[in-house]
Design an enzyme around this catalytic site. Sequence first.
Site, PDB file in Angstrom:
ATOM      1  N   GLY A 145      40.364  19.034  99.958  1.00  0.00           N
ATOM      2  CA  GLY A 145      40.735  20.969 100.128  1.00  0.00           C
ATOM      3  C   GLY A 145      42.639  20.529 101.074  1.00  0.00           C
ATOM      4  O   GLY A 145      42.573  21.917 101.058  1.00  0.00           O
ATOM      5  N   GLY A 146      42.976  19.291 100.506  1.00  0.00           N
ATOM      6  CA  GLY A 146      44.730  19.212 101.001  1.00  0.00           C
ATOM      7  C   GLY A 146      45.405  21.193 100.330  1.00  0.00           C
ATOM      8  O   GLY A 146      46.860  21.231 100.891  1.00  0.00           O
TER       9      GLY A 146
ATOM     10  N   TRP B  83      41.352  11.677  99.814  1.00  0.00           N
ATOM     11  CA  TRP B  83      40.538  11.525  98.250  1.00  0.00           C
ATOM     12  C   TRP B  83      40.294  10.623  97.647  1.00  0.00           C
ATOM     13  O   TRP B  83      39.468  10.517  96.158  1.00  0.00           O
ATOM     14  CB  TRP B  83      41.638  11.922  97.576  1.00  0.00           C
ATOM     15  CG  TRP B  83      43.030  12.920  97.364  1.00  0.00           C
ATOM     16  CD1 TRP B  83      43.436  13.223  98.081  1.00  0.00           C
ATOM     17  CD2 TRP B  83      42.339  14.835  96.844  1.00  0.00           C
ATOM     18  NE1 TRP B  83      44.359  14.993  97.759  1.00  0.00           N
ATOM     19  CE2 TRP B  83      43.570  15.415  97.197  1.00  0.00           C
ATOM     20  CE3 TRP B  83      41.500  15.202  96.064  1.00  0.00           C
ATOM     21  CZ2 TRP B  83      43.115  16.773  96.207  1.00  0.00           C
ATOM     22  CZ3 TRP B  83      41.256  15.876  95.791  1.00  0.00           C
ATOM     23  CH2 TRP B  83      42.404  17.495  95.541  1.00  0.00           C
TER      24      TRP B  83
ATOM     25  N   ASP C 175      53.973  17.470  97.584  1.00  0.00           N
ATOM     26  CA  ASP C 175      52.992  17.475  97.496  1.00  0.00           C
ATOM     27  C   ASP C 175      52.817  15.915  97.007  1.00  0.00           C
ATOM     28  O   ASP C 175      51.782  16.094  96.000  1.00  0.00           O
ATOM     29  CB  ASP C 175      52.626  17.970  95.727  1.00  0.00           C
ATOM     30  CG  ASP C 175      50.917  18.197  95.153  1.00  0.00           C
ATOM     31  OD1 ASP C 175      50.341  17.304  96.929  1.00  0.00           O
ATOM     32  OD2 ASP C 175      50.741  18.955  94.790  1.00  0.00           O
TER      33      ASP C 175
END
Length: 688
Positions: free
Chosen positions: A201-202, A253, A314
């Site tokens: 949900g990052g 993840w 990211d």
Amino acid sequence: MRSDLGSWFLATATLGILSLAGPPAWAADPEIDRMLRSPAGKDWITNGGGLTNQRYSTLTQINTDNVGKLKGAWMTRLKGSGVGGKYSFEASPLVKDGVMYVITGNDDVFALNAKTGEILWEYWSGIDQKISTVCCGWVNRGLAMGEGLLFFGQLDAQVVALDMKTGKVKWKMPIEKWENGYTITSAPLYYDGLVYSGISGGEFGVRGRLTALEAKTGEIKWRWYTLPGPGELGSDTWPPGTDHSMRGGATIWNTPALDPDLGLVYFATGNCGPDYDGSMREGDNLFCASMVALKAKTGEYVWHFQQVHHDIWDYDAASPVVLFDTVIDGKPRKGIAEAGRTGWVYILDRTDGKPLIGIDEKPVPQEPRQKTAKTQPIPRGDATVPQCASPVPGFEKAACLFEPFWETPVLIQPSGLGGTNWSPMPYSPQTGLFYVPGTIRNGSFARFGDTFKVGQRYVGGTQAAPIGTQMSGTFTAIDATTNKIAWQHTTPYRLGGGGGSSVTAGGLVFRGDPDGSFIALDAKTGKELWRFQTGFGADAPPVFYEVDGEQFVAIAAGGNQLQGSANGDAVWAFSLKGQLGPLYPPPAPQTVAGPVGPIASGVNTIRIGGNNVEYSFVPSRVRIKKGESLNFVNVGDLPHGATAWQKAEWDTGVMPKGGEKSVTFVESGNYYYICLPHPWMYGQVIVE
Ligand SMILES: [Cu+2]
């Protein structure tokens, strides 16, 4: 990682932590615990093959001498589960006692006869198809097992236990709500009565955490937040008096690893949120983009190593951590490694989190508006993908890793979808090599302001690949004692976004390819020894097992939308006695960024998510006349939009399923556009 009671007593005596270490005699499932502590052999019982995530099998029946004779033993289609453009099929099947268990991108689970492929039972998750908080494909990275149960996380943020014999639900435990931005995509890890689950949900402004549940009941025993609350360890790396750390991402993840002798559980964390905007979150932002060790029984913090300080690119650590034992300078060492999006493998001592080979803090370029970190950790050794972008017409600046940016797009490699993402990195104790899948892709990074709303995307910028630039991959063997390249293949397709590989004592690395090929390489030299067309994108990590004395290699082939590969629902098993030949190749993945296909005329509607391809504009290229309008309709399952690329001269905004918006083109020109939440989606409008 071999351990027995003797070494357990020694370890506990030395460390003085009685309850945490070793294989306890009172284990809830001593057989599974014992198997988990060894490399995979006859069975493959957890996502990473064992507690180390090495993806290494001791089986040798299929080896470098005979692998050329390998053929399909069976292929089973999973009744259309996970078939559709929004899905990826990325799970490793588990196998125990001749039964295979596999989970699809829709969180549906199937039990198969591992010798014949016959379906024995099915669990249909029935998850809400309206879940709008999935970042990067509807995907499930796999299962865990123990105490007669199968464990997995669902996209609706529930952890589920099924009876292994029947597929009936034993318990379901929500660890969050998808409506708040949380989903589960990682495979859990079972060990000694506990189930460890990460959460994703990052990209949605969430607070990452590792959750430990009691395997028998689903009761939550502890959770460890990857982002500190006020006054907690690491809170001084966030601006004081703010709540930015409460939505700073750092999600998990992938599957944790566990060292029973040290009593520690290990995992890696994802990007900081908002992804591309660091302006409001001055500081290193722990524990984003980090490797972390906790006490396995209690969740108490032990050590961390941050790969990227104050991440604005990211740069998740999204690949599973790998534990390995080695000898460096004549000394036995306990290692842990993780392949990052930066293109480096980070190799640490797993007892204390200190670099094993050397990682140096070095000054990096600065951008005061982004509050960039002064230095970044630079591992000694080789990167597996290029770390500088080449100039592209239309861009002012092409730069290298850790270049900051503000509102003018800057080209950087690796992109946030480059290097190693979710793909696991196998390790062979036989060769001492890591096998690192990589993606080569340019990113055009730009920051924009984003307002936080619960359950909405919160990324603060974009990183689309420039139209016309190449996308490809690498497959690299890295020496675990030097972090240097032993051999490397450049590959036509991206491999870091979910592509899988595993390694055997037969001297073979098996890896799938997004073009549908399943490939066996000599683990020592990298020489290709076998290739087989599975008919679907072969992006899941393969597994090895044995039934009635016959060794099999199995792979889920159902594509991966981030790798651009063909969707499907197939599981293939191969053996030396196999009789099945290859299928026709599926459409090849895109190797150049940008819209593809013919230019359509006389069109006034663009269907987003059309033709059952979730991340698409259909038609993707159109020619219209000045003054005409195009109606953008979202027929996909996820929220999408169309935004003019780079300058955002026009924008539909993000629209829910069924939403539509008309855009009138008053100026002639050639407009490229993307979907901002999914910057790998491209379209083109030529206005004459
Ligand atoms: Cu989209």
